[in-house]
Scaffold this motif. Structure first.
Motif, PDB file in Angstrom:
ATOM      1  N   LEU A 187       0.806  -1.227   0.000  1.00 49.50           N
ATOM      2  CA  LEU A 187       0.000   0.000   0.000  1.00 49.50           C
ATOM      3  C   LEU A 187       0.839   1.278   0.000  1.00 49.50           C
ATOM      4  CD1 LEU A 187      -2.767  -0.971   2.610  1.00 49.50           C
ATOM      5  CD2 LEU A 187      -2.969  -0.924   0.114  1.00 49.50           C
ATOM      6  N   THR A 188       2.150   1.174   0.146  1.00 51.78           N
ATOM      7  CA  THR A 188       3.002   2.363   0.269  1.00 51.78           C
ATOM      8  C   THR A 188       2.940   3.306  -0.935  1.00 51.78           C
ATOM      9  OG1 THR A 188       4.532   1.299   1.810  1.00 51.78           O
ATOM     10  CG2 THR A 188       5.374   3.164   0.547  1.00 51.78           C
ATOM     11  N   PRO A 189       3.062   2.841  -2.187  1.00 45.64           N
ATOM     12  CA  PRO A 189       2.986   3.779  -3.321  1.00 45.64           C
ATOM     13  C   PRO A 189       1.667   4.549  -3.359  1.00 45.64           C
ATOM     14  CG  PRO A 189       3.902   1.685  -4.037  1.00 45.64           C
ATOM     15  CD  PRO A 189       3.397   1.469  -2.635  1.00 45.64           C
ATOM     16  N   LEU A 190       0.572   3.874  -3.031  1.00 44.23           N
ATOM     17  CA  LEU A 190      -0.721   4.559  -2.995  1.00 44.23           C
ATOM     18  C   LEU A 190      -0.726   5.597  -1.877  1.00 44.23           C
ATOM     19  CD1 LEU A 190      -3.690   4.867  -3.868  1.00 44.23           C
ATOM     20  CD2 LEU A 190      -4.253   3.013  -2.270  1.00 44.23           C
ATOM     21  N   GLY A 191      -0.170   5.250  -0.737  1.00 42.38           N
ATOM     22  CA  GLY A 191      -0.153   6.154   0.399  1.00 42.38           C
ATOM     23  C   GLY A 191       0.635   7.418   0.137  1.00 42.38           C
ATOM     24  N   VAL A 192       1.805   7.291  -0.486  1.00 38.95           N
ATOM     25  CA  VAL A 192       2.625   8.481  -0.728  1.00 38.95           C
ATOM     26  C   VAL A 192       2.000   9.372  -1.792  1.00 38.95           C
ATOM     27  CG1 VAL A 192       4.126   7.455  -2.492  1.00 38.95           C
ATOM     28  CG2 VAL A 192       5.012   9.271  -1.034  1.00 38.95           C
ATOM     29  N   SER A 193       1.258   8.782  -2.734  1.00 43.07           N
ATOM     30  CA  SER A 193       0.583   9.595  -3.756  1.00 43.07           C
ATOM     31  C   SER A 193      -0.580  10.375  -3.171  1.00 43.07           C
ATOM     32  CB  SER A 193       0.077   8.692  -4.892  1.00 43.07           C
ATOM     33  OG  SER A 193      -0.956   7.820  -4.433  1.00 43.07           O
ATOM     34  N   ILE A 194      -1.155   9.860  -2.086  1.00 48.30           N
ATOM     35  CA  ILE A 194      -2.289  10.534  -1.449  1.00 48.30           C
ATOM     36  C   ILE A 194      -1.827  11.555  -0.410  1.00 48.30           C
ATOM     37  CG2 ILE A 194      -4.301  10.199   0.051  1.00 48.30           C
ATOM     38  CD1 ILE A 194      -4.662   7.447  -1.234  1.00 48.30           C
ATOM     39  N   GLY A 195      -0.926  11.153   0.447  1.00 50.22           N
ATOM     40  CA  GLY A 195      -0.564  12.002   1.585  1.00 50.22           C
ATOM     41  C   GLY A 195       0.845  12.528   1.610  1.00 50.22           C
ATOM     42  N   GLY A 196       1.644  12.287   0.555  1.00 48.89           N
ATOM     43  CA  GLY A 196       2.994  12.817   0.509  1.00 48.89           C
ATOM     44  C   GLY A 196       3.900  12.193   1.564  1.00 48.89           C
ATOM     45  N   TRP A 197       4.950  12.933   1.919  1.00 47.46           N
ATOM     46  CA  TRP A 197       5.967  12.379   2.811  1.00 47.46           C
ATOM     47  C   TRP A 197       5.440  12.162   4.223  1.00 47.46           C
ATOM     48  CZ3 TRP A 197       7.764  14.689   7.235  1.00 47.46           C
ATOM     49  CH2 TRP A 197       7.516  16.057   7.415  1.00 47.46           C
ATOM     50  N   LYS A 198       4.442  12.936   4.651  1.00 43.95           N
ATOM     51  CA  LYS A 198       3.921  12.770   6.007  1.00 43.95           C
ATOM     52  C   LYS A 198       3.187  11.434   6.154  1.00 43.95           C
ATOM     53  CE  LYS A 198       3.557  17.691   7.080  1.00 43.95           C
ATOM     54  NZ  LYS A 198       2.669  18.814   7.459  1.00 43.95           N
ATOM     55  N   LEU A 199       2.344  11.103   5.184  1.00 46.52           N
ATOM     56  CA  LEU A 199       1.659   9.810   5.237  1.00 46.52           C
ATOM     57  C   LEU A 199       2.659   8.678   5.026  1.00 46.52           C
ATOM     58  CD1 LEU A 199      -0.906   8.201   5.561  1.00 46.52           C
ATOM     59  CD2 LEU A 199      -1.385   8.521   3.115  1.00 46.52           C
ATOM     60  N   LEU A 200       3.668   8.914   4.194  1.00 46.11           N
ATOM     61  CA  LEU A 200       4.708   7.920   3.992  1.00 46.11           C
ATOM     62  C   LEU A 200       5.421   7.620   5.313  1.00 46.11           C
ATOM     63  CD1 LEU A 200       6.527   6.139   2.231  1.00 46.11           C
ATOM     64  CD2 LEU A 200       7.880   8.190   1.697  1.00 46.11           C
ATOM     65  N   CYS A 201       5.762   8.668   6.059  1.00 46.98           N
ATOM     66  CA  CYS A 201       6.411   8.470   7.357  1.00 46.98           C
ATOM     67  C   CYS A 201       5.522   7.681   8.306  1.00 46.98           C
ATOM     68  CB  CYS A 201       6.755   9.827   7.988  1.00 46.98           C
ATOM     69  SG  CYS A 201       8.192  10.638   7.270  1.00 46.98           S
ATOM     70  N   PHE A 202       4.225   7.977   8.281  1.00 48.51           N
ATOM     71  CA  PHE A 202       3.296   7.272   9.169  1.00 48.51           C
ATOM     72  C   PHE A 202       3.202   5.794   8.796  1.00 48.51           C
ATOM     73  CE2 PHE A 202      -1.118   5.964  10.274  1.00 48.51           C
ATOM     74  CZ  PHE A 202      -0.969   6.016  11.652  1.00 48.51           C
ATOM     75  N   MET A 203       3.164   5.496   7.501  1.00 45.05           N
ATOM     76  CA  MET A 203       3.085   4.109   7.061  1.00 45.05           C
ATOM     77  C   MET A 203       4.372   3.358   7.389  1.00 45.05           C
ATOM     78  SD  MET A 203       1.040   4.380   3.428  1.00 45.05           S
ATOM     79  CE  MET A 203       0.750   2.615   3.341  1.00 45.05           C
ATOM     80  N   ARG A 204       5.511   4.042   7.242  1.00 48.53           N
ATOM     81  CA  ARG A 204       6.773   3.408   7.609  1.00 48.53           C
ATOM     82  C   ARG A 204       6.842   3.189   9.118  1.00 48.53           C
ATOM     83  NH1 ARG A 204       9.937   0.721   4.252  1.00 48.53           N
ATOM     84  NH2 ARG A 204      11.818   1.373   5.369  1.00 48.53           N
ATOM     85  N   PHE A 205       6.276   4.125   9.881  1.00 44.53           N
ATOM     86  CA  PHE A 205       6.197   3.960  11.330  1.00 44.53           C
ATOM     87  C   PHE A 205       5.402   2.699  11.677  1.00 44.53           C
ATOM     88  CE2 PHE A 205       3.818   4.454  15.263  1.00 44.53           C
ATOM     89  CZ  PHE A 205       4.793   4.823  16.169  1.00 44.53           C
ATOM     90  N   LEU A 206       4.244   2.524  11.025  1.00 45.97           N
ATOM     91  CA  LEU A 206       3.412   1.349  11.269  1.00 45.97           C
ATOM     92  C   LEU A 206       4.130   0.069  10.830  1.00 45.97           C
ATOM     93  CD1 LEU A 206      -0.130   2.582  10.157  1.00 45.97           C
ATOM     94  CD2 LEU A 206       0.755   2.338  12.491  1.00 45.97           C
ATOM     95  N   GLN A 207       4.869   0.155   9.742  1.00 39.91           N
ATOM     96  CA  GLN A 207       5.606  -1.017   9.269  1.00 39.91           C
ATOM     97  C   GLN A 207       6.683  -1.408  10.283  1.00 39.91           C
ATOM     98  OE1 GLN A 207       7.036  -0.380   5.294  1.00 39.91           O
ATOM     99  NE2 GLN A 207       6.980  -2.546   4.779  1.00 39.91           N
ATOM    100  N   GLY A 208       7.381  -0.418  10.811  1.00 42.15           N
ATOM    101  CA  GLY A 208       8.360  -0.688  11.852  1.00 42.15           C
ATOM    102  C   GLY A 208       7.709  -1.236  13.103  1.00 42.15           C
TER     103      GLY A 208
END
Length: 485
Positions: free
Chosen positions: A113-134
């Motif tokens: 889901l990461t590519p979709l997330g970064v296209s929707i929310g930019g780097w902030k949503l990307l950071c949040f998704m990476r946080f959840l992945q960690g």
């Protein structure tokens, strides 16, 4: 033990050359390969995402500052630290199979889901998704250590543990080596997330079928292999149930010098390892002037060397310990010194490399990362030496705290390296990593041990060092422990 109506001793049972303990290690290795590909992919993907014209112009390009990039790279570790200790407690109480399954499944879904997330929310949503992945992957190492403690005979502990954790290098090599081709292909940089995520989901299905918490819970394991493992570890189903109910001796753990030096060695190794892992692609591009395809292959070379060296050192470490050329304690300290002090020297040399010496830089990077594989025979398995009962909890503590340190490493790069083409700024980064690596191992040499600690089991009143099974006196017939298989 009674087999087919006759009494059989341990010596009469021949364990298979490739048994279920090896299958568990193979499965863990494959799972770690996918998990680390999902963890490392951001290091190379962010280069393509910020300079996509050099890779595939059909996909979006993001113009982020170096500080923003540093936040993206460190966000995984910020989530990773929260589930380390709970993961160790859960693995000790319920076994490592289910926590590991949940960890890799959650991480795989988020990767897809990461590519979709970064296209929707930019780097902030990307950071949040990476946080959840960690956050999801935080239980990985405690679960694996718990499984290794249950499945590996004492004299195979170093080798089987290294085989499991070789998935770290294999996943790193795979994603780094293929990143240039994938980012330039019709699939673009999103494929760096889709492919490892899909592999992780396939692994989860196989793990449900073949994974097991311990030999006693594995229905297909042979009697000979189960006896080999349980006699070596002196455990049984009843003993495992009793040990799972032991309360964690938190105060004694945090006042234990052997544990504290493992913690410091782990922190030192993580700082050095993750500084290089997250920054090698940027360093290759900015200082050495490598394009994305050659960058990918050269970035993968150190981790391929690390993977091969780790496998090559396995029989050496096993031979030295099995034949009593080195005590377990000396073996841990020797390999840990090789894994941390040699990189300390090469990092200092790396700090003086210029663009005209690109080939020498690649050699030093390869040696720095490759020789670090020796720590798998050092502090990495020392948790199990100190306390087989609480190995998952201990590794959760050290892994969690060390990854707080890991999260700081890319942030430091973001603040120090304001001009990525300036080798003097990179020199500071390498010198800091070298000093931390040297200090961490010095303390491990002074205070490290493999003696099982008194707080491992409430019944133990003296420390003792675990010996290989062949050195113990095992009576052929244990009247009190006979079972019909």
């Amino acid at each position: 033990m009674v087999l087919n109506g006759r009494t059989s001793s341990l010596s009469e049972l021949k364990a298979p050359t490739f048994g279920w303990r090896h299958l568990q290690c193979l499965m863990i290795c494959i799972g770690l390969t996918a998990a680390f590909a999902m963890r490392v992919n951001m290091s190379v993907a962010v280069v393509a995402m910020m300079d996509n014209k050099a890779a595939n112009p059909d996909f979006p390009e993001y113009h982020w500052s170096e500080k923003t990039k540093a936040r993206v790279l460190s966000s995984f570790f910020s989530g990773y630290v929260f589930t380390q200790v709970p993961g160790g407690i859960l693995a000790r109480r319920f076994g490592g199979k289910v926590p590991l399954l949940c960890s890799f499944t959650i991480s795989s879904i988020l990767a897809i889901l990461t590519p979709l997330g970064v296209s929707i929310g930019g780097w902030k949503l990307l950071c949040f998704m990476r946080f959840l992945q960690g956050f999801g992957q935080g239980v990985t190492t405690p679960s694996i250590h718990t499984l290794i403690a249950k499945w590996s005979p004492v004299e195979e502990r170093s080798s089987l543990g290294t085989y499991c954790y070789s998935g770290i290098q294999l996943g790193t090599v795979t994603i780094l080596a293929s990143s240039g081709v994938l980012a330039s292909s019709s699939l673009g940089w999103p494929s760096l997330f889709y492919i490892p995520g899909g592999v992780g989901l396939l692994w989860a299905v196989a793990w449900i079928i073949w994974g097991a918490n311990s030999p006693s819970e594995c229905r297909n394991i042979s009697a000979a292999e189960r006896t080999l493992i349980e006699e070596s570890l002196k455990c049984s189903v009843e003993q495992e149930e009793r040990k799972s109910k032991l309360s964690t001796p938190w105060r004694k753990i945090f006042t234990s010098a052997p544990f504290l030096v493992i913690l410091l060695a782990h922190c030192a190794n993580s700082w050095c390892f993750w500084t290089l892992l997250t920054q090698i692609p940027s360093y290759m591009k900015s200082v050495l002037g490598k394009d994305i395809k050659s960058n990918a292959l050269l970035s993968a070379l150190p981790y391929l060397t690390m993977f091969l060296l780790g496998l090559a050192l396995c029989p050496i470490a096993k031979y030295l310990e099995k034949n009593n050329y080195l005590s377990a304690t000396m073996s841990r300290k020797l390999f840990n010194t090789i894994g941390l002090w040699v990189p300390a020297v090469t990092l200092i040399g790396l700090g003086y490399i210029t663009r005209e010496q690109a080939d020498l830089a690649v050699i030093l990077l390869t040696l720095t990362v490759g020789i670090n594989s020796a720590v798998h025979f050092g502090f990495q398995v020392n948790h199990i030496d100190l306390t087989p009962n609480f190995a998952g909890t201990l590794v959760g503590l050290t892994n969690g705290i060390s990854h707080v340190v890991s999260a700081m490493a890319p942030l430091l790069v973001g603040y120090v390296v304001t001009d990525t083409k300036n080798p003097d700024q990179w020199r500071i980064i390498f010198f800091v990593a070298a000093f931390i690596s040297f200090a961490g191992n010095l303390l491990f040499i002074l205070f490290g041990t493999t003696k099982v600690q008194p707080w491992n089991d409430e019944q133990v009143v003296q420390t003792h060092e675990m010996k290989p099974l062949r050195e113990t006196n095992v009576e052929p017939n244990h009247a009190k422990n006979q079972s019909v298989l």
